[in-house]
Scaffold this active site. Structure first.
Site, PDB file in Angstrom:
ATOM      1  N   CYS A  24       0.884  -1.264  -0.136  1.00 28.60           N
ATOM      2  CA  CYS A  24       0.088  -0.050  -0.031  1.00 28.60           C
ATOM      3  C   CYS A  24       0.759   1.071   0.084  1.00 28.60           C
ATOM      4  CB  CYS A  24      -0.793  -0.182   1.283  1.00 28.60           C
ATOM      5  SG  CYS A  24      -1.645   1.423   1.868  1.00 28.60           S
ATOM      6  N   CYS A  27      -0.050   3.857   2.801  1.00 31.19           N
ATOM      7  CA  CYS A  27       0.684   3.235   4.139  1.00 31.19           C
ATOM      8  C   CYS A  27       2.052   3.570   4.171  1.00 31.19           C
ATOM      9  CB  CYS A  27       0.468   1.789   4.142  1.00 31.19           C
ATOM     10  SG  CYS A  27      -1.360   1.143   4.230  1.00 31.19           S
TER      11      CYS A  27
END
Length: 98
Positions: A24, A27
């Site tokens: 991600c 993230c």
């Protein structure tokens, strides 16, 4: 001894849970922001990272549909939840207001 998730969230210190995934992009953007939050607040907060790919049942239990998703728990209660990347000051303000 490793603490269980239920023991961690029952802490009387706010616990910020970061549900993330290695693949991600957002993230990866959030990770250094959370390090700054921890360095600013020190012992006033615990920050726990949970990889949703390795902890699918926990992610399902808390209905994590997208990553990153952050939640703040205190005394076993979920007090806040937000998905996406937030600026450091927003996260710090939220933790200190609890």
């Amino acid at each position: 001894m490793k603490s269980s998730f239920s023991e961690i969230i029952k802490s009387d210190t706010p616990v910020l849970i970061d549900f993330y995934a290695d693949w991600c992009g957002p993230c990866k953007t959030l990770a250094p922001i959370l390090k700054e939050v921890k360095s600013e607040l020190g012992e006033k907060v615990k920050i726990v990272k949970i990889n949703v790919d390795k902890n699918q049942s926990l992610a399902a239990k808390y209905q994590v549909r997208g990553v990153p998703t952050m939640m703040i728990f205190k005394d076993g209660k979920q007090l806040w939840r937000e998905s996406g990347v937030l600026p450091k000051h927003v996260i710090v303000d939220k933790i200190t207001s609890l």
